[in-house]
Design an enzyme around this catalytic site. Sequence first.
Site, PDB file in Angstrom:
ATOM      1  N   LYS A  66       1.826  -6.697   5.325  1.00 34.94           N
ATOM      2  CA  LYS A  66       0.632  -6.005   4.840  1.00 34.94           C
ATOM      3  C   LYS A  66      -0.424  -6.950   4.267  1.00 34.94           C
ATOM      4  O   LYS A  66      -1.234  -6.568   3.432  1.00 34.94           O
ATOM      5  CB  LYS A  66       0.987  -4.912   3.821  1.00 34.94           C
ATOM      6  CG  LYS A  66       2.023  -3.917   4.332  1.00 34.94           C
ATOM      7  CD  LYS A  66       1.735  -3.419   5.750  1.00 34.94           C
ATOM      8  CE  LYS A  66       0.431  -2.665   5.870  1.00 34.94           C
ATOM      9  NZ  LYS A  66       0.086  -2.373   7.303  1.00 34.94           N
ATOM     10  N   ASN A  70      -1.824  -8.213  11.642  1.00 35.29           N
ATOM     11  CA  ASN A  70      -2.259  -7.614  12.907  1.00 35.29           C
ATOM     12  C   ASN A  70      -3.725  -7.939  13.183  1.00 35.29           C
ATOM     13  O   ASN A  70      -4.121  -8.172  14.333  1.00 35.29           O
ATOM     14  CB  ASN A  70      -2.053  -6.092  12.875  1.00 35.29           C
ATOM     15  CG  ASN A  70      -0.602  -5.709  13.062  1.00 35.29           C
ATOM     16  OD1 ASN A  70      -0.046  -5.874  14.137  1.00 35.29           O
ATOM     17  ND2 ASN A  70       0.021  -5.213  12.002  1.00 35.29           N
ATOM     18  N   HIS A 128       6.801 -13.250   9.032  1.00 32.93           N
ATOM     19  CA  HIS A 128       6.723 -12.879   7.615  1.00 32.93           C
ATOM     20  C   HIS A 128       7.652 -13.752   6.767  1.00 32.93           C
ATOM     21  O   HIS A 128       7.740 -13.553   5.554  1.00 32.93           O
ATOM     22  CB  HIS A 128       7.151 -11.421   7.414  1.00 32.93           C
ATOM     23  CG  HIS A 128       6.254 -10.395   8.042  1.00 32.93           C
ATOM     24  ND1 HIS A 128       4.875 -10.504   8.045  1.00 32.93           N
ATOM     25  CD2 HIS A 128       6.540  -9.224   8.672  1.00 32.93           C
ATOM     26  CE1 HIS A 128       4.362  -9.446   8.655  1.00 32.93           C
ATOM     27  NE2 HIS A 128       5.341  -8.661   9.039  1.00 32.93           N
ATOM     28  N   ARG A 150      -3.192 -12.449   0.739  1.00 33.37           N
ATOM     29  CA  ARG A 150      -4.016 -11.312   0.300  1.00 33.37           C
ATOM     30  C   ARG A 150      -3.708 -11.025  -1.159  1.00 33.37           C
ATOM     31  O   ARG A 150      -2.591 -11.286  -1.631  1.00 33.37           O
ATOM     32  CB  ARG A 150      -3.687 -10.086   1.161  1.00 33.37           C
ATOM     33  CG  ARG A 150      -4.549  -8.864   0.906  1.00 33.37           C
ATOM     34  CD  ARG A 150      -4.103  -7.715   1.791  1.00 33.37           C
ATOM     35  NE  ARG A 150      -5.008  -6.558   1.696  1.00 33.37           N
ATOM     36  CZ  ARG A 150      -4.797  -5.392   2.303  1.00 33.37           C
ATOM     37  NH1 ARG A 150      -3.716  -5.220   3.055  1.00 33.37           N
ATOM     38  NH2 ARG A 150      -5.669  -4.400   2.168  1.00 33.37           N
ATOM     39  N   SER A 158      -0.798  -1.319   0.043  1.00 32.10           N
ATOM     40  CA  SER A 158      -0.677  -1.127   1.482  1.00 32.10           C
ATOM     41  C   SER A 158       0.791  -1.014   1.895  1.00 32.10           C
ATOM     42  O   SER A 158       1.147  -0.208   2.769  1.00 32.10           O
ATOM     43  CB  SER A 158      -1.352  -2.293   2.212  1.00 32.10           C
ATOM     44  OG  SER A 158      -1.359  -2.079   3.605  1.00 32.10           O
ATOM     45  N   TYR A 213      -7.348 -12.685   3.205  1.00 33.81           N
ATOM     46  CA  TYR A 213      -7.794 -11.398   3.746  1.00 33.81           C
ATOM     47  C   TYR A 213      -9.190 -11.070   3.218  1.00 33.81           C
ATOM     48  O   TYR A 213     -10.058 -10.608   3.963  1.00 33.81           O
ATOM     49  CB  TYR A 213      -6.786 -10.335   3.313  1.00 33.81           C
ATOM     50  CG  TYR A 213      -7.076  -8.933   3.797  1.00 33.81           C
ATOM     51  CD1 TYR A 213      -6.495  -8.454   4.970  1.00 33.81           C
ATOM     52  CD2 TYR A 213      -7.899  -8.066   3.070  1.00 33.81           C
ATOM     53  CE1 TYR A 213      -6.731  -7.159   5.411  1.00 33.81           C
ATOM     54  CE2 TYR A 213      -8.145  -6.776   3.499  1.00 33.81           C
ATOM     55  CZ  TYR A 213      -7.556  -6.323   4.672  1.00 33.81           C
ATOM     56  OH  TYR A 213      -7.802  -5.037   5.098  1.00 33.81           O
ATOM     57  N   MET A 252      -9.888  -1.894  16.494  1.00 32.54           N
ATOM     58  CA  MET A 252      -8.436  -2.025  16.537  1.00 32.54           C
ATOM     59  C   MET A 252      -7.739  -0.687  16.286  1.00 32.54           C
ATOM     60  O   MET A 252      -6.722  -0.386  16.897  1.00 32.54           O
ATOM     61  CB  MET A 252      -7.975  -3.085  15.538  1.00 32.54           C
ATOM     62  CG  MET A 252      -8.407  -4.490  15.913  1.00 32.54           C
ATOM     63  SD  MET A 252      -7.706  -5.765  14.834  1.00 32.54           S
ATOM     64  CE  MET A 252      -5.968  -5.692  15.312  1.00 32.54           C
ATOM     65  N   ARG A 269      -4.524   1.770   8.530  1.00 36.72           N
ATOM     66  CA  ARG A 269      -4.766   2.907   7.643  1.00 36.72           C
ATOM     67  C   ARG A 269      -6.189   2.903   7.105  1.00 36.72           C
ATOM     68  O   ARG A 269      -6.972   3.794   7.364  1.00 36.72           O
ATOM     69  CB  ARG A 269      -3.743   2.890   6.495  1.00 36.72           C
ATOM     70  CG  ARG A 269      -3.719   4.152   5.641  1.00 36.72           C
ATOM     71  CD  ARG A 269      -2.679   4.031   4.535  1.00 36.72           C
ATOM     72  NE  ARG A 269      -2.975   2.946   3.616  1.00 36.72           N
ATOM     73  CZ  ARG A 269      -3.721   3.065   2.521  1.00 36.72           C
ATOM     74  NH1 ARG A 269      -4.250   4.232   2.209  1.00 36.72           N
ATOM     75  NH2 ARG A 269      -3.943   2.029   1.739  1.00 36.72           N
ATOM     76  N   LYS A 270      -6.543   1.869   6.319  1.00 40.91           N
ATOM     77  CA  LYS A 270      -7.883   1.776   5.729  1.00 40.91           C
ATOM     78  C   LYS A 270      -8.565   0.449   6.022  1.00 40.91           C
ATOM     79  O   LYS A 270      -9.754   0.384   6.275  1.00 40.91           O
ATOM     80  CB  LYS A 270      -7.806   1.975   4.206  1.00 40.91           C
ATOM     81  CG  LYS A 270      -7.726   3.423   3.759  1.00 40.91           C
ATOM     82  CD  LYS A 270      -7.922   3.502   2.238  1.00 40.91           C
ATOM     83  CE  LYS A 270      -7.993   4.940   1.766  1.00 40.91           C
ATOM     84  NZ  LYS A 270      -8.197   5.015   0.297  1.00 40.91           N
TER      85      LYS A 270
END
Length: 313
Positions: A66, A70, A128, A150, A158, A213, A252, A269-270
């Site tokens: 998170k 991606n 990860h 991030r 997230s 991020y 995306m 999601r956001k």
Amino acid sequence: MEESRKKIVGLVENAEAAANSMRRDELLFSYKGILYPTTVCSPESFKALESFEARRDDVILAGYPKSGTNWLSQILTDLIAISQKKTPGSESSVNAEEPEEFPYLEVGDAGKYERMTKLPSPRFMVTHLRPENLPKSIFQSNAKIFLLIRNPKDVATSYYHYSNGLALLPSYETWDDFFTDFMTRKMSWGCYFEYLSEWNKYADKENIMTITYEEMKENPALSVKNIATFFGIPLTEEQLHLVLHRSSFQSMKKNSDKTHGSVGNILFRKGGVSDWKNLFTDDQSKEMDRVFEEHIAGTKLGKKLKYDLYCKA
């Protein structure tokens, strides 16, 4: 190559289906003191991964769950296509965009790494894992590594929504329950603060580029230019705009059903900053401030995160 994409989407969907029939306490297993999802990782794969042979021209993206992997994956695969004189999104760029193997290094069966020896260069991989749990050859090869970090409050937020949307991870009845696990090392892929602390030991290496991020959100164009420079790829304005368009959150999310199957809506999601303010209590915010100060604040990665800007109400 469309078959490759279907195969990869199928792997995730099969893992989700398997997880649906498992008890909560069966969803994770421990390997060397860190928890991992049972349906996508295995001790046998981790053992096989130890002898994986990296190449100097491999491209590796490292990021805690998170953190935006991606998103950065989309940018990197498009830049790889451009480096091969291909146009992202065209038929000629399909090799860069449609990986033969699931790009997450630790996800898959133990025979994956033998099959990866037959893949053409440059191979693109995402992980990860903390650096001490990666194969030694990755660091010995001097391959380019993009380290994505991030702010920890948005990572936790997230990850909470992700866990509750994805069957292969334990879900949580309340945010408070999740926060307790996040702060007590009970998350898949381990503790984020320890992750940052371990990767900080590598932050000065010339073959590693650290990206946040937040800086990507602040100025996507500058971020893509800097990544391309690190790659040694000259970008035209037209190529830059194409990469930015294809890696936008809207683009995306729209394509997520094709690229990620049924979990696409959960992954995208956001895509914002400061969503943590909708969940954290004052006490939880102060507790994370204290832990960050104790473990990360004075480090190179800690300073790069601009914690006061993004994590103070």
